[in-house]
Enzyme design. Sequence first.
Site, PDB file in Angstrom:
ATOM      1  N   THR A  46      -4.836   6.674  -9.396  1.00 28.78           N
ATOM      2  CA  THR A  46      -4.440   5.512  -9.809  1.00 28.78           C
ATOM      3  C   THR A  46      -3.965   4.960 -11.170  1.00 28.78           C
ATOM      4  OG1 THR A  46      -6.350   4.888  -8.393  1.00 28.78           O
ATOM      5  CG2 THR A  46      -5.381   2.924  -9.517  1.00 28.78           C
ATOM      6  N   HIS A  78      17.046   6.605  -5.666  1.00 28.48           N
ATOM      7  CA  HIS A  78      16.126   6.062  -4.947  1.00 28.48           C
ATOM      8  C   HIS A  78      16.740   5.591  -3.575  1.00 28.48           C
ATOM      9  CE1 HIS A  78      13.248   7.248  -8.011  1.00 28.48           C
ATOM     10  NE2 HIS A  78      12.319   7.148  -7.130  1.00 28.48           N
ATOM     11  N   HIS A  79      16.027   5.370  -2.675  1.00 29.67           N
ATOM     12  CA  HIS A  79      16.476   4.519  -1.276  1.00 29.67           C
ATOM     13  C   HIS A  79      16.528   3.012  -1.824  1.00 29.67           C
ATOM     14  CE1 HIS A  79      12.631   2.708  -1.812  1.00 29.67           C
ATOM     15  NE2 HIS A  79      11.851   3.997  -1.979  1.00 29.67           N
ATOM     16  N   LYS A 116      14.068  -0.109  -2.994  1.00 28.25           N
ATOM     17  CA  LYS A 116      13.331  -0.102  -4.179  1.00 28.25           C
ATOM     18  C   LYS A 116      13.998  -1.208  -5.125  1.00 28.25           C
ATOM     19  CE  LYS A 116      12.311   2.909  -8.036  1.00 28.25           C
ATOM     20  NZ  LYS A 116      10.785   2.863  -7.929  1.00 28.25           N
ATOM     21  N   LYS A 149      -2.461   5.261   3.442  1.00 28.30           N
ATOM     22  CA  LYS A 149      -1.558   6.144   3.690  1.00 28.30           C
ATOM     23  C   LYS A 149      -1.762   7.394   2.932  1.00 28.30           C
ATOM     24  CE  LYS A 149       2.320   3.073   4.381  1.00 28.30           C
ATOM     25  NZ  LYS A 149       3.623   2.545   4.141  1.00 28.30           N
ATOM     26  N   ARG A 154      -8.577   5.688   4.994  1.00 30.96           N
ATOM     27  CA  ARG A 154      -7.763   4.997   5.886  1.00 30.96           C
ATOM     28  C   ARG A 154      -6.140   4.824   5.323  1.00 30.96           C
ATOM     29  NH1 ARG A 154      -9.519   0.613   7.143  1.00 30.96           N
ATOM     30  NH2 ARG A 154     -11.315   0.461   5.600  1.00 30.96           N
TER      31      ARG A 154
END
Lengths: 265, 265, 265, 265
Positions: free
Chosen positions: A100, A155-156, A159, A13, A11
Amino acid sequence: MTIRVAIAGCRGKMGKEAVKTVVGQEGIELVAALDYKHVGESLAELEMFPADLDVPIYLDLSQLIEETKPDVLIDLTSPHAVYDHVKVSLLHHVRPVVGTTGFTDEQLEELTQLAQEQKTGCIIAPNFAIGAVLMMKFAKEAAKYLPNVEIIELHHDRKLDAPSGTAKKTAQMIAEVREERKQGHPLEEETMAGARGADFEGMRIHSVRLPGLVAHQEVIFGGNGQLLTIRHDSFNRESFMDGIVYCVKKVMELEQLVYGMENIL
Amino acid sequence: MTIRVAIAGCRGKMGKEAVKTVVGQEGIELVAALDYKHVGESLAELEMFPADLDVPIYLDLSQLIEETKPDVLIDLTSPHAVYDHVKVSLLHHVRPVVGTTGFTDEQLEELTQLAQEQKTGCIIAPNFAIGAVLMMKFAKEAAKYLPNVEIIELHHDRKLDAPSGTAKKTAQMIAEVREERKQGHPLEEETMAGARGADFEGMRIHSVRLPGLVAHQEVIFGGNGQLLTIRHDSFNRESFMDGIVYCVKKVMELEQLVYGMENIL
Amino acid sequence: MTIRVAIAGCRGKMGKEAVKTVVGQEGIELVAALDYKHVGESLAELEMFPADLDVPIYLDLSQLIEETKPDVLIDLTSPHAVYDHVKVSLLHHVRPVVGTTGFTDEQLEELTQLAQEQKTGCIIAPNFAIGAVLMMKFAKEAAKYLPNVEIIELHHDRKLDAPSGTAKKTAQMIAEVREERKQGHPLEEETMAGARGADFEGMRIHSVRLPGLVAHQEVIFGGNGQLLTIRHDSFNRESFMDGIVYCVKKVMELEQLVYGMENIL
Amino acid sequence: MTIRVAIAGCRGKMGKEAVKTVVGQEGIELVAALDYKHVGESLAELEMFPADLDVPIYLDLSQLIEETKPDVLIDLTSPHAVYDHVKVSLLHHVRPVVGTTGFTDEQLEELTQLAQEQKTGCIIAPNFAIGAVLMMKFAKEAAKYLPNVEIIELHHDRKLDAPSGTAKKTAQMIAEVREERKQGHPLEEETMAGARGADFEGMRIHSVRLPGLVAHQEVIFGGNGQLLTIRHDSFNRESFMDGIVYCVKKVMELEQLVYGMENIL
């Protein structure tokens, strides 16, 4: 032969994308989900999944394995839960594919040994984006021949940290194969502080942050009269999916634990 | 230990650069030149070289080898002459480093065998630009995991042929590791002929020609939600020099003929 | 002063984004929606919108205008409906901001005249992405000084046509300011058909199609010893929103119809 | 009509290129050279020029003007000499085209006034590379609509100062049209000092230094879901020549002094 796959963390993303990817993939079949909610139901009953996705949800991994006989467990849950999942999987000769980063060195060592004893493949990959892993691998190789290198990561602007984890990882991998060296002119001077970027063993890292950007990195190597540039652009979460499929297939051939996709590309 | 080097073809464009490079390089010494002009003179007597470059010019390669004992012969002459030079060199256990492409398959085979018999290293490299060779090598590797790829090569507008030799070579190397596949939408349509570029086994090649450009190439791989781009820029003839130095050092470790720098990087 | 805005076509892809943008924008208020479904309801009742978005839905534009007094109508419906909407709007001195391309020349002329008579601003913009419009505008200007130019456009591999509409539009705008000229070497030869791309009045257009790509274009100008490159990357539908906000504000200052954002930037 | 041109500073690096350019240009004729050496000789007698370049060399500018009647004086000498040359030129209604940056504000004001009085065109351009000037001009315009911007400039590693003069100039021009704003996340943190580059009124500048690079700059604007990038590459001294030719033609239409090519493009 079809590879039977179970997914933990459906469940989330990443999990949702993983379900979509596995379901659409020839040669792979989704046979079970591991979750602490919706136990006993089917994925089909959850609104986020297609109504015909008849895949049972389990709370207990051992029971899941016994009843659905997966070949591979894709684990996209939190670092906390993953460690136990991997152990249980390996003990049942089910091959874990894990995205991970949060393992301690002790845990990694223990799992490495367990995989070896069980002769069961296991892949732990901090980054499933094949393009990004290839970029780092190529950068490391290029640095042997063209040791002058700078990294620009973009990056956006939401961040928080600079430079990015990928930029640091790339710099570390490059540093393994070249001697520390001061780059640029020995007398170079910043007339505005920070212009030359961050310094990692003499190589410079520059972090661009702008709205519109997603996640991009460029590694530029300079030689006499020439440049070599390796660039990766990640536009969305889908970029991780090719890597997961690759790992699911690859882990079937392994009999030990591999950390980092760069070691199986 | 200093590597003793002789150069054939000193007065050509590449040759002049090679002399400059070798002379400035630690661990390498220029001991002789092979030429059909200025025989018996010294490079110092030629206007194009520094007045203190006291390097003798020979007409006969055997005599050159006997009198100046080079370890390596860098040959930048025409294909016609090179073949003989390589044979004589190998017979004298002098290691050839050659930048010519014009050998026939038969000649290559013969020289390969001779090098093996003589246990003498030999490098024949159609392209000495390390960055370009790395680009091709990386492109070939990336295509295994990201088989959708297009090539954009950009050159000055005095270039006659399109696409460039490097673009074709890159496409061939990629084709070796992926199955032929039609890229793009199965129903895609050019509303202007040529828009989608040249088609090489389903991969597209685009040739840009503009004043100001020198020699550049970009190989773009597309995957789900991501791109990997490998780019090489060659700004001038110097780009070949790092490769020549690398080969001079590398050939000392070889006992056979290697064709293409990609096989020793 | 807050600008009161009505939107036609709320439930479409662009419409949904427009609602989100307008609602979050200071100085702009969403006062009504025009739709042929859900008439008499409020946007809050539709699942796709926030539950507190209490904006009434009308079927009839005249009634909408009378009851909610908008300053601006953003119209994102089909070309078919738009023409009538614009006429009604202008007659009521409500300023239309329209994102459709489908008008005939006669319709455009008629609307231009109507706007002038009514002294009411109106913006019709085939492309709301400010960055793309600036790219085209700058390309047109640069071509005056650097007439040698090629266009590379890059899109996802689900796109059917090549070259893209934006590439053609850019080429046309460039052609307006430079004389037709054959670029490249007069004797240049394609050894693989299509390598040099499509030919538009001597300028070449190249279309790249790869998974992972979204919508990108590069315009490259070559001069003696230099290049000027103008590039636009559009990553998602949000790229249109800055332009819509700009137009809503700009149209308040206009008293006539403007076609194309390039004419108000 | 042919424009008659005199050049001051023929023997310098820029001067030599200027001679070559002017001589090869249709509609322009080189009629005299100004120098403090070789006075009374012809350019043809200097080894660096073609043997048929029969252009007289003068010491005194007034005499040069009287005897050879140039329309334009291209001055590529040192700042020291230029000031006097421009004054004398303007007084004789000869139009100066100058590539020096070293004027004081007072000198510039005086020359501006003199040009106006004499109704004689004069162009003083710190940068003749048309592409670089267009990049700055476009960047200034784009910043009005897309105020989030970062600059990456890339130069060879023999450059001493960072950032480059062009990067600073670009940032200043952008700052003129946008309000100061802090870019990036308000809480962003450098885990390695300098990663985010130099800060100029909230916009970030990054300086890359590598062998192989010449002189390059990228200005990146980020908006919602989109990027606009303007890039200039300068590969060699020739990049200045298109600008000089443009100015020689343009100055014929002027009746006042213009500082900076951006004001006549």
